[in-house]
Design an enzyme around this catalytic site. Structure first.
Site, PDB file in Angstrom:
ATOM      1  CB  CYS A  52      -0.953   0.004   1.198  1.00 26.67           C
ATOM      2  SG  CYS A  52      -0.131  -0.084   2.803  1.00 26.67           S
ATOM      3  CD  GLU A  75      -3.396  -1.794  -1.274  1.00 30.25           C
ATOM      4  OE1 GLU A  75      -2.844  -2.908  -1.331  1.00 30.25           O
ATOM      5  OE2 GLU A  75      -3.605  -1.187  -0.213  1.00 30.25           O
TER       6      GLU A  75
END
EC number: 2.1.1.-
Length: 363
Positions: free
Chosen positions: A321, A355
């Site tokens: 992330c 992501e």
């Protein structure tokens, strides 16, 4: 002033390309292949939302605050990035608290959690104890809205219905059922999460050896990846997530996973035989034939020792992330592993967050 949330949908493609360029530039020193790009719906993609309540004009409104100004509320009537279910529930809940002193008295925060499967839960947070009048009103509200209700007050929690929602995701031709508890981490963008799961499923491929998974959460990736390997050893530190993962493994009849409540750092010590752990009692680490490791670390990425641990494996499947810490971890591993697959998942449209995923294979 009540403010309508607006955004220019036409700019989405440009924003998405900016993220792809950023990821490409960060991974360029490692000769990464061109990333596969997985976009997001432009609206109604976010399955959870949290609002403070703000009193203005004699009534309470949903409110949020800008990162740049934590004092001036932005009053919200609708929230287009949230799921359709949340947008349906928002006015219904507001009408309910306006009509009920038992629901509205000292109510200061509301949290919605929904799923692609249509389940929903509302958490109501109060600056007062919850009494029988609240319970009566909340039971009626839960029935009227067909949701579970969680009441929170000074460290106490009252549950009406369930304290979790159920999600169903299709991965590799199979539907997996997930219990997502109130208060635990879940991927906010369900559509993109399903794309991530399928990418990881394909990237790992069918294998005859074992998988080590660090930071497994509620088993989001564990369930489908377990069908690709002989055995899985998975670790997670959050007790709530561990309990959810165990329920999800049982619900989906996935029986080749051993789950231990250890941090990634502790497991590194265990595998390096630095010291024994009681939580590993009865688990023979030497019986595993690990060919791959799957990691989905927090924003800080892997610590140096855990990163060094992953070097032992032929394949490192990494979901991140934070592309900056991903690049830093890859820099540590680049002398022994190369990037063979790369992907960008637009989990957070209309923000700079993203992501990303890479498959690293031993040289």
């Amino acid at each position: 002033m009540v403010q309508r949330m607006t955004f220019d949908a036409a700019s989405y493609t440009a924003q998405l390309q900016d993220k792809v360029t950023r990821l490409r530039d960060l991974l360029a020193p490692f000769d990464a292949p061109e990333p596969q790009v997985f976009d997001s719906p432009l609206q109604n993609f976010r399955l959870r939302a949290e609002f403070r309540l703000w009193r203005e004009g004699g009534e309470r409104h949903y409110a949020m605050f800008s990162q740049d100004d934590k004092r001036t509320p932005i009053l919200i009537e609708e929230f287009p990035i949230a799921s359709l279910r949340i947008n349906q529930l928002m006015p219904q809940l507001k009408a309910a608290w306006q009509a009920s002193a038992a629901l509205s008295h000292k109510l200061f925060q509301v949290e919605f959690l929904t799923t692609l499967a249509g389940d929903a839960m509302i958490t109501l947070c109060y600056h007062r104890p919850l009494d029988e009048h609240w319970h009566t009103a909340a039971n009626k509200l839960a029935a009227d809205l067909n949701v579970s209700i969680i009441g929170r007050s000074k460290g106490k929690r009252d549950v009406i219905g369930r304290d979790y929602v159920v999600e169903k995701l299709d991965v590799g031709g199979r539907t997996f059922s997930y219990r997502q508890p109130e208060g635990a981490f879940t991927q906010p963008n369900g559509t993109v999460n399903q794309k991530m799961l399928n990418w990881a499923f394909e990237a790992l491929g069918d294998r005859s050896d074992d998988l080590l998974e660090l930071y497994c959460g509620n088993g989001n990736f564990t369930l489908p990846l377990a069908t690709r390997v002989r055995k899985v050893l998975a670790t997670e530190i959050s007790k709530t997530s561990v309990n959810a993962a165990l329920s999800n493994l049982d619900e989906n009849a996935v029986d080749n996973v051993t789950l231990v409540r250890l941090s990634a750092e502790e497991l590194t010590e265990a595998l390096n035989e630095v010291r024994p752990f009681r939580r590993l009692h009865g688990i023979d680490l030497k019986s595993y034939e690990f060919g791959s490791v799957f990691v989905d670390p927090p924003r800080a990425g892997m610590d140096p020792d855990t990163c060094e641990l992953t070097r032992r494996f032929e394949n490192i499947l990494y979901i991140s992330c934070n592309p900056e810490t991903l690049a830093a971890n890859i820099a540590q591993l680049h002398d022994t592993h190369r990037i063979t697959q790369c992907a960008m998942f637009d989990q957070f449209p209309w923000t700079h967050h993203m992501e990303s995923g890479v498959l690293l294979t031993r040289r």
